[in-house]
Design a protein around this motif. Structure first.
Motif, short mmCIF file in Angstrom:
data_model
loop_
_atom_site.label_atom_id
_atom_site.label_comp_id
_atom_site.label_asym_id
_atom_site.label_seq_id
_atom_site.Cartn_x
_atom_site.Cartn_y
_atom_site.Cartn_z
N GLY A 1 0.84 -1.20 0.00
CA GLY A 1 0.00 0.00 0.00
C GLY A 1 0.86 1.24 0.00
N CYS A 2 0.77 2.02 1.04
CA CYS A 2 1.49 3.32 1.05
C CYS A 2 2.90 3.17 1.61
CB CYS A 2 0.68 4.34 1.82
SG CYS A 2 0.87 4.26 3.61
N TRP B 1 4.14 4.44 4.48
CA TRP B 1 4.30 4.83 5.87
C TRP B 1 5.27 3.88 6.55
CZ3 TRP B 1 3.71 9.18 8.08
CH2 TRP B 1 3.82 9.27 9.46
N CYS C 1 -3.11 -1.55 8.53
CA CYS C 1 -4.36 -0.79 8.66
C CYS C 1 -5.40 -1.42 7.73
CB CYS C 1 -4.13 0.65 8.24
SG CYS C 1 -3.92 0.82 6.46
N ASN D 1 -6.72 -0.25 4.99
CA ASN D 1 -6.40 -0.15 3.56
C ASN D 1 -5.17 -0.97 3.20
OD1 ASN D 1 -8.68 1.16 3.05
ND2 ASN D 1 -7.75 3.17 2.64
N PRO E 1 -3.10 5.40 6.83
CA PRO E 1 -3.83 5.23 8.09
C PRO E 1 -2.98 4.98 9.33
CG PRO E 1 -4.98 4.14 6.30
CD PRO E 1 -3.66 4.57 5.75
S1 SF4 Z 1 -0.43 2.68 6.60
FE1 SF4 Z 1 -1.66 0.97 5.88
S2 SF4 Z 1 -1.52 1.09 3.64
FE2 SF4 Z 1 0.15 2.31 4.48
S3 SF4 Z 1 1.89 0.91 4.59
FE3 SF4 Z 1 0.86 0.86 6.56
S4 SF4 Z 1 -0.53 -0.88 6.44
FE4 SF4 Z 1 0.04 -0.34 4.35
#
Ligand code: SF4
Length: 759
Positions: free
Chosen positions: A63-64, A66, A78, A80, A236
């Motif tokens: 995903g992102c 983070w 999270c 998502n 998230p």
């Molecule tokens: S915040 Fe959610 S979408 Fe982003 S890297 Fe962490 S687990 Fe994956």
């Protein structure tokens, strides 16, 4: 049932609207995560897979970007993230039978959601010239086809090598190496469409185009400003970090045209207290007009300059350049103009100033709300001015924090995926591999689309992503893509870009992050770099979705051997067999990766050096941190028009549509909605629930239309509207880009709303 895609399409877009939420995550997030995961993977695979994501011996969330905390929870993901993993580890399959049943023309009528829900690609597929269906093809034949078209070009600069931010460091390093040994710097990437403005502004002002904040700094800050970002949906787990910062005494200012549930209250599913009551995050919400951020920070800088003792004189005199010119322009900031540009009140700005002056350690976080405007680069420079004034760079708990989108978008850039490479990087490449890389700058995303439109580029190769849906000016982009001789997509799943093809087209199915990557020397790990410059390993454990998949790295190595042939002295075969040999080369070419293999074998990986953060050393043209002074800009609206920002729903990650709901905003089962302030809607005669066509107006005189959007009366800032992309990318003119960075200005589109035939 797991493994079965939703039946029937087009999926009915029939939005139901309820009141927006005022808290994010909590029990509903757990429920949604497990429901989606079970639908895609079934119970056992869900447990196996979700308990490995973001773990030190596990795989990095696709995903992102983070970062991971030092201490990992059992469930370190999270909602998502769970959706992103479920989409990749799904049991659904897109086999050659699927393509036999669907012509390309049929696929082009399908929604992005439906295409994505069909599952994982299993075989290399080829669309021959004049054919209606993709048909299975061998990998060897696929590489032959690409070699045929590449060698037939008049120049290597007629080829485009696009990268989406999910590509691993190893594959990205070899991909740029191949493109440059082939002879071009045409390496557009998704960063061109998102944080390019951040990279441009930060490289000029502090000497490195990356954030200077680590996760620990967030916990140490006493003031965090979150501007133009919606972490609750797009990053998230950032909410957990903000909750921890608050518990440590930090205060939070949110600057956004839209109130977002995630910044109001976070119900942390990791704690009973969090789950039930949650934590209020935002202390001061500045509901700013779209594009008013530069004016806001400019006025704050004026007020800081006018406050006795507020400027960190010692830091300014020792570490900065250009202070006098900047101070003169800042002192000229005008209250009335700022209130017009921001839509904020004097009281709100006074309260902001009080919180700023009370802070000793300030961090500014931002995302697309700052980077996708004509004046984004001056806006981010103004944020840097704001932090330099009080010495908030190179101090624990302080700094710049652009929050990246894709999980390895920053890593890809670090590996050399850049159409404007630094001469030092090309020198190091030449020293290491013994060939002369091209020096002329290549095409970024917008220039690549123009080049295809103008028949200057004829082969388009994409490493991941969904180019046609992510890009602006959809009709222009799709027409340009269809002019190509050959389009090639390295993908895990089906998307619209597979249905918008050149005369010939290839789909090359690749491994996902969750899957085991077995090569000649055994099981391989890949590495990624998160938004805060932490590099760590990722190792998949699931059996590949099909025996016919190749890893991204293997695809690049085999393509390079086929295209470059014996002329190349680069050991592509060795690289394919053992990725550690790729990392040895990266260690010699890319600064900060010394002893790469040993350091990345450490659980959690390592932090890349960041001179401004680590030493208050600024590798800029002046050798200092640069204050800048640019005229204040903000979008001006003609009468009866609104300023539209394109954004994501909560059931979306970039152009990947996980579902049709946007539950934090109270929207279910529909994506063709436009959020309009009730007073604006009243003035425009737009009833809630009525339908409207969105028509963008731009200086080229072309009217771009997106028909049939349900009007949703929503508490946006006055004059500002919002709707989802990719559905509204058709409204964003190709040439409407940010100065300097050339990033599409997708966050400030002037639109008129016309009663729709759907009413
Ligand atoms: S915040 Fe959610 S979408 Fe982003 S890297 Fe962490 S687990 Fe994956």
């Amino acid at each position: 049932m797991a493994g079965k895609p939703p039946q029937g399409d087009p999926v009915q877009d029939a939005p139901q609207v309820a009141a927006p939420k005022h808290a994010a995550a909590g029990l509903p997030a757990i429920g949604h995560s497990l429901r989606v995961a079970q639908q895609q993977m079934g119970v056992r695979r869900t447990a196996l897979t979700l308990l490995r994501v973001n773990q030190k011996e596990g795989f990095d969330c696709p995903g992102c970007a983070w970062p991971e905390p030092e201490h990992r929870h059992k469930a370190e993901f999270c909602e998502n993230g769970a959706k992103a993993v479920a989409e990749e580890a799904t049991l659904r399959r897109v086999t050659p039978d699927f393509f036999a049943a669907h012509t390309v023309a049929d696929l082009a009528t399908r929604s992005g959601y439906w295409l994505g829900q069909q599952g994982r690609l299993t075989h290399p597929m080829y669309l021959a010239e004049g054919a209606e269906h993709y048909a299975p093809v061998s990998w060897e034949r696929a590489f032959d086809i690409i070699a045929e078209e590449l060698t037939a070009l008049g120049s290597p600069d007629e080829a485009l090598f696009y990268t989406s931010g999910r590509t691993s460091n190893e594959a990205a390093f070899l991909y740029q190496l191949f493109a440059r040994e082939y002879g071009t710097n045409n390496l557009p990437d998704c960063s061109n469409m998102c944080h390019e403005s951040s990279g441009s502004a930060l490289s000029e002002t502090i000497g490195i185009g990356k954030g200077s904040v680590l996760l620990e700094d967030l916990y140490k800050a006493d003031l965090i400003i979150v501007a133009g970002q919606n972490p609750g949906t797009n990053h998230p787990r950032m909410l957990s970090a903000l909750e921890k910062a608050k518990a440590n005494g930090a205060r939070i200012i949110t600057v956004n045209p839209l109130p977002e549930a995630g910044m109001e209250r976070f119900k942390n599913p990791q704690t009973p207290q969090g789950m039930l009551k949650g934590a209020a995050l935002t202390d001061l919400f500045l509901q700013i007009r779209i594009g008013g951020d530069q004016a806001l920070f400019r006025l704050l800088n004026k007020l800081i300059l006018e406050t006795e003792g507020a400027v960190d004189e010692a830091f300014v005199s020792e570490h900065t350049h250009g202070y006098e010119e900047f101070a003169q322009s800042a002192r000229a900031a005008d209250w009335d103009e700022t209130l017009t540009a921001t839509g904020l009140t004097r009281a709100q700005i006074d309260e902001t100033l009080r919180m700023v002056l009370a802070s000793k350690r300030t961090i500014v976080c931002w995302a697309m709300g700052l980077t996708q405007h004509k004046h984004s680069v001056p806006t981010i420079r103004e944020v840097v001015n704001f932090l330099l004034l009080r010495g908030n760079i190179g101090r624990p708990g302080a700094g710049v924090c652009p929050v990246r989108g894709h999980s390895n978008v920053q890593g890809d850039r670090t590996m050399g995926i850049f159409e404007r490479p630094a001469p030092a990087f090309l020198d190091a490449l030449e020293r290491e591999f013994g060939f002369a890389p091209p020096r002329e700058h290549g095409y970024d995303v917008v220039r690549a689309i123009r080049a295809m439109r103008d028949d200057k580029a004829k082969v388009f190769f994409a490493m991941g992503g969904n180019f046609v849906s992510a890009s602006p000016d959809t009709e222009v982009t799709e027409a340009a893509m269809r002019r190509a001789r050959l389009t090639v997509h390295v993908s895990t799943k089906l998307n619209r870009s597979h249905a918008v093809t050149g005369a010939r087209a290839l789909i090359l199915p690749t491994l996902g992050r969750t899957e085991r990557d077995l090569q000649g020397s055994g099981e391989q790990v890949v590495t990624v770099e998160d938004s805060m410059g932490m590099v760590h390993a990722s190792r998949g454990r699931l059996e590949p979705a099909s025996e016919h998949l190749l890893s991204e790295t293997a695809i690049v190595c085999r393509l390079a051997r086929r295209v470059l042939g014996d002329e190349s002295r680069t050991p592509w075969e060795e690289f394919e067999k053992d990725y550690a040999t790729v990392r040895d080369r990266i260690a010699r070419v890319v600064p900060g990766f010394e002893d790469f293999n040993a350091r990345v074998a450490e659980p959690g990986g390592f932090a890349l050096p960041h001179a401004p953060r680590d030493e208050r050393r600024f590798p800029t043209a002046t050798g200092k941190a640069n204050f800048t002074a640019a005229p204040v800009e903000y979008p001006k609206l003609p009468e009866g028009r609104l300023l539209l920002q394109t954004l994501r729903s909560h059931d979306q990650y970039n152009t990947t549509i996980y579902g049709l709901d946007d539950r934090y905003r109270g929207i279910k089962n529909g994506r063709r909605v436009v959020l309009v302030n009730p007073e604006d809607a009243h003035e425009l005669g737009l009833a809630d629930g009525s339908y409207t066509d969105l028509v963008s107006e731009w200086q080229d005189g072309v009217e771009r239309r997106a028909p049939g959007f349900r009007v949703v009366h929503y508490p946006t800032a006055r004059g500002c509207a919002a709707a989802y992309y990719p559905e509204t990318n058709v409204l964003v003119p190709l040439d409407a880009t940010a100065d300097t960075s050339n990033t599409p200005a997708s966050k400030s589109v002037v639109v008129r709303l016309e009663q729709s035939a759907a009413n």
